[in-house]
Design a protein around this motif. Structure first.
Motif, PDB file in Angstrom:
ATOM      1  N   ALA A   1       0.449  -1.195  -0.094  1.00 47.57           N
ATOM      2  CA  ALA A   1       0.077  -0.058  -0.042  1.00 47.57           C
ATOM      3  C   ALA A   1       0.847   1.235  -0.001  1.00 47.57           C
ATOM      4  CB  ALA A   1      -0.861   0.106   1.445  1.00 47.57           C
ATOM      5  N   PHE A   2       2.082   1.483   0.810  1.00 44.31           N
ATOM      6  CA  PHE A   2       2.833   2.394   0.954  1.00 44.31           C
ATOM      7  C   PHE A   2       4.239   2.406   0.344  1.00 44.31           C
ATOM      8  CE2 PHE A   2      -0.118   2.320   4.543  1.00 44.31           C
ATOM      9  CZ  PHE A   2      -0.702   3.451   4.434  1.00 44.31           C
ATOM     10  N   GLY A   3       4.615   1.379   0.117  1.00 41.57           N
ATOM     11  CA  GLY A   3       6.178   1.151  -0.384  1.00 41.57           C
ATOM     12  C   GLY A   3       6.081   1.184  -1.836  1.00 41.57           C
ATOM     13  N   GLU A   4       5.187   0.278  -2.558  1.00 41.30           N
ATOM     14  CA  GLU A   4       5.148   0.078  -4.095  1.00 41.30           C
ATOM     15  C   GLU A   4       4.857   1.437  -4.734  1.00 41.30           C
ATOM     16  OE1 GLU A   4       5.869  -2.272  -5.935  1.00 41.30           O
ATOM     17  OE2 GLU A   4       6.551  -3.374  -4.121  1.00 41.30           O
ATOM     18  N   PRO A   5       3.795   2.176  -4.608  1.00 38.56           N
ATOM     19  CA  PRO A   5       3.774   3.484  -5.290  1.00 38.56           C
ATOM     20  C   PRO A   5       4.995   4.323  -5.303  1.00 38.56           C
ATOM     21  CG  PRO A   5       1.903   3.137  -3.567  1.00 38.56           C
ATOM     22  CD  PRO A   5       2.738   2.065  -3.366  1.00 38.56           C
ATOM     23  N   VAL A   6       5.757   4.322  -4.120  1.00 39.76           N
ATOM     24  CA  VAL A   6       7.038   4.877  -4.193  1.00 39.76           C
ATOM     25  C   VAL A   6       8.120   4.380  -5.008  1.00 39.76           C
ATOM     26  CG1 VAL A   6       8.804   5.975  -2.691  1.00 39.76           C
ATOM     27  CG2 VAL A   6       6.530   5.938  -1.723  1.00 39.76           C
ATOM     28  N   LEU A   7       8.157   3.095  -5.126  1.00 38.82           N
ATOM     29  CA  LEU A   7       9.100   2.331  -5.873  1.00 38.82           C
ATOM     30  C   LEU A   7       8.634   2.529  -7.343  1.00 38.82           C
ATOM     31  CD1 LEU A   7      11.587   0.260  -5.779  1.00 38.82           C
ATOM     32  CD2 LEU A   7      10.039  -1.522  -5.410  1.00 38.82           C
ATOM     33  N   ASP A   8       7.377   2.588  -7.674  1.00 39.49           N
ATOM     34  CA  ASP A   8       6.957   2.857  -9.060  1.00 39.49           C
ATOM     35  C   ASP A   8       7.499   4.207  -9.520  1.00 39.49           C
ATOM     36  OD1 ASP A   8       5.705   0.455  -9.305  1.00 39.49           O
ATOM     37  OD2 ASP A   8       3.853   1.304  -8.651  1.00 39.49           O
ATOM     38  N   ARG A   9       7.453   4.999  -8.789  1.00 37.49           N
ATOM     39  CA  ARG A   9       8.228   6.342  -9.014  1.00 37.49           C
ATOM     40  C   ARG A   9       9.528   6.453  -9.456  1.00 37.49           C
ATOM     41  NH1 ARG A   9       6.750  10.599  -4.539  1.00 37.49           N
ATOM     42  NH2 ARG A   9       8.080  11.857  -5.949  1.00 37.49           N
ATOM     43  N   ALA A  10      10.272   5.688  -8.149  1.00 32.46           N
ATOM     44  CA  ALA A  10      11.703   5.477  -8.346  1.00 32.46           C
ATOM     45  C   ALA A  10      12.088   4.774  -9.707  1.00 32.46           C
ATOM     46  CB  ALA A  10      11.971   4.697  -7.097  1.00 32.46           C
ATOM     47  N   ILE A  11      11.194   3.865  -9.959  1.00 31.41           N
ATOM     48  CA  ILE A  11      11.457   3.038 -11.325  1.00 31.41           C
ATOM     49  C   ILE A  11      11.167   3.952 -12.546  1.00 31.41           C
ATOM     50  CG2 ILE A  11      11.122   1.024 -12.647  1.00 31.41           C
ATOM     51  CD1 ILE A  11      10.561  -0.536 -10.240  1.00 31.41           C
ATOM     52  N   ALA A  12      10.330   4.656 -12.532  1.00 30.77           N
ATOM     53  CA  ALA A  12       9.950   5.663 -13.668  1.00 30.77           C
ATOM     54  C   ALA A  12      11.184   6.471 -13.809  1.00 30.77           C
ATOM     55  CB  ALA A  12       8.433   6.265 -13.425  1.00 30.77           C
ATOM     56  N   LEU A  13      11.604   7.062 -12.567  1.00 27.51           N
ATOM     57  CA  LEU A  13      12.673   8.150 -12.686  1.00 27.51           C
ATOM     58  C   LEU A  13      13.972   7.404 -13.117  1.00 27.51           C
ATOM     59  CD1 LEU A  13      13.767  10.850 -11.834  1.00 27.51           C
ATOM     60  CD2 LEU A  13      14.183  10.171  -9.766  1.00 27.51           C
ATOM     61  N   GLU A  14      14.231   6.330 -12.982  1.00 23.73           N
ATOM     62  CA  GLU A  14      15.459   5.530 -13.272  1.00 23.73           C
ATOM     63  C   GLU A  14      15.418   5.347 -14.712  1.00 23.73           C
ATOM     64  OE1 GLU A  14      18.111   1.668 -12.339  1.00 23.73           O
ATOM     65  OE2 GLU A  14      15.936   1.702 -11.672  1.00 23.73           O
ATOM     66  N   GLU A  15      14.268   5.033 -15.241  1.00 19.64           N
ATOM     67  CA  GLU A  15      14.221   4.531 -16.619  1.00 19.64           C
ATOM     68  C   GLU A  15      14.167   5.915 -17.419  1.00 19.64           C
ATOM     69  OE1 GLU A  15      10.442   2.223 -16.762  1.00 19.64           O
ATOM     70  OE2 GLU A  15      11.540   0.611 -16.178  1.00 19.64           O
ATOM     71  N   SER A  16      13.523   6.889 -16.946  1.00 10.95           N
ATOM     72  CA  SER A  16      13.734   8.365 -17.606  1.00 10.95           C
ATOM     73  C   SER A  16      15.037   8.927 -17.910  1.00 10.95           C
ATOM     74  CB  SER A  16      12.637   9.150 -17.200  1.00 10.95           C
ATOM     75  OG  SER A  16      13.080   9.496 -15.661  1.00 10.95           O
ATOM     76  N   GLY A  17      15.777   8.470 -16.928  1.00  8.45           N
ATOM     77  CA  GLY A  17      17.111   9.445 -17.007  1.00  8.45           C
ATOM     78  C   GLY A  17      18.418   8.526 -16.759  1.00  8.45           C
ATOM     79  N   GLY A  18      18.045   7.228 -16.400  1.00  9.30           N
ATOM     80  CA  GLY A  18      19.301   6.393 -16.066  1.00  9.30           C
ATOM     81  C   GLY A  18      19.604   5.466 -16.867  1.00  9.30           C
ATOM     82  N   HIS A  19      19.489   5.362 -17.995  1.00  5.30           N
ATOM     83  CA  HIS A  19      19.579   4.424 -18.996  1.00  5.30           C
ATOM     84  C   HIS A  19      20.300   5.367 -20.216  1.00  5.30           C
ATOM     85  CE1 HIS A  19      18.045   0.960 -17.139  1.00  5.30           C
ATOM     86  NE2 HIS A  19      17.064   1.579 -16.759  1.00  5.30           N
ATOM     87  N   SER A  20      21.367   4.675 -20.856  1.00  5.69           N
ATOM     88  CA  SER A  20      21.783   5.320 -21.920  1.00  5.69           C
ATOM     89  C   SER A  20      21.246   4.424 -23.032  1.00  5.69           C
ATOM     90  CB  SER A  20      23.451   5.036 -22.226  1.00  5.69           C
ATOM     91  OG  SER A  20      23.893   3.780 -21.996  1.00  5.69           O
ATOM     92  N   HIS A  21      21.382   5.193 -24.485  1.00  2.00           N
ATOM     93  CA  HIS A  21      20.612   4.599 -25.508  1.00  2.00           C
ATOM     94  C   HIS A  21      21.635   4.708 -26.686  1.00  2.00           C
ATOM     95  CE1 HIS A  21      17.010   6.025 -23.346  1.00  2.00           C
ATOM     96  NE2 HIS A  21      16.602   5.251 -23.957  1.00  2.00           N
ATOM     97  N   ALA A  22      21.731   3.365 -27.325  1.00  4.26           N
ATOM     98  CA  ALA A  22      22.492   3.274 -28.415  1.00  4.26           C
ATOM     99  C   ALA A  22      22.048   4.168 -29.581  1.00  4.26           C
ATOM    100  CB  ALA A  22      22.598   1.634 -28.714  1.00  4.26           C
TER     101      ALA A  22
END
Length: 259
Positions: A30-51
């Protein structure tokens, strides 16, 4: 007799851990997964380099498990973890519980609070968790892991020696004995927090502060629910067993008394 008592406490701890794991899993969902979803979205938006030539958003590999499956897995892991921790708690209660004094409810809550403080709260103050992709320096992973485990072990040792000190000072009045043990524990924890190595390179720099602290507090809250659940359920089961034993003892005494 001692072995039978340990088995009884172990079964009680397994049940308490199972219930507490369910509660902790619900809290985390209830409380941790929504925060984890936000963190994963942030990581995917700016944490991966593209070929070069690869459009943003495309992936070379497909995820083995989707977020729904991951959430179910995390819930199951919370239940299994709670059951394992409950078993260890039951064994510890069987070994030390009789020396803590008081009834089963009070002993269980005091033991759960002591272990939570030493194994979770104090290490959290020194090494708070970060969301995925934040402060993840692979070069310091081994050092951080070992330091965290050492912090847990030393903090629990401080709790144990504070308890031993309180027992050794049994001739003193209770307030003085508790104050002395509390002062020793506070000093020990303060030294650990000051002397254990830090890792500045793993600070949550660049991540939104509200996201970082929401993740940290949800992690701490999940652990708090787990240990509170173990303490309460184990205490209720212990109190019920003590009441049943007292009733049986009174019945035997009544049957054996002369008429």
């Amino acid at each position: 007799m001692f072995r039978a008592a340990i088995k009884t406490h172990l079964r009680r701890g397994l049940l308490a851990g199972l219930v507490a794991g369910l509660l902790a899993g619900l809290f985390g969902f209830a409380f941790g997964e929504p925060v984890l979803d936000r963190a994963i979205a942030l990581e995917e938006s700016g944490g991966h380099s593209h070929a070069e030539g690869q459009p943003e958003g495309s992936h070379d590999e497909t995820e083995t498990f989707g977020r729904g499956e991951q959430k179910g897995g995390l819930f199951l892991a919370a239940v299994l973890y709670g059951t394992a921790i409950g078993a260890l708690f039951g064994i510890a209660s069987g070994i030390f519980g009789g020396r803590l004094g008081g009834d089963g409810w009070g002993r269980s809550l005091r033991l759960a609070l002591a272990v939570f403080s030493g194994a979770v709260l104090v290490p959290f103050l020194k090494y708070p968790p970060n969301p995925p992709g934040v402060g993840a320096d692979p070069e310091t992973l081994t050092a951080r892991t070992l330091s965290y485990l050492a912090m847990v072990a030393l903090s629990l040792l401080a709790v144990f020696f504070a308890w031993r000190l309180a027992r050794e000072l049994g001739d003193l009045r209770r307030p003085a004995r508790h104050l002395a043990a509390g002062a020793f524990l506070a000093a020990s924890w303060g030294l650990l927090l000051a002397l254990m190595p830090g890792f500045p390179g793993t600070a949550a720099a660049g991540a939104p502060a509200d996201l970082v602290w929401a993740f940290r507090l949800s992690s701490l809250g999940t652990q708090a629910v787990l240990w509170l659940g173990i303490g309460c359920v184990f205490g209720l089961l212990s109190e019920r067993a003590e009441a049943r034993g007292a009733g049986e003892g009174a019945r035997v005494a009544a049957q054996g008394s002369p008429r």
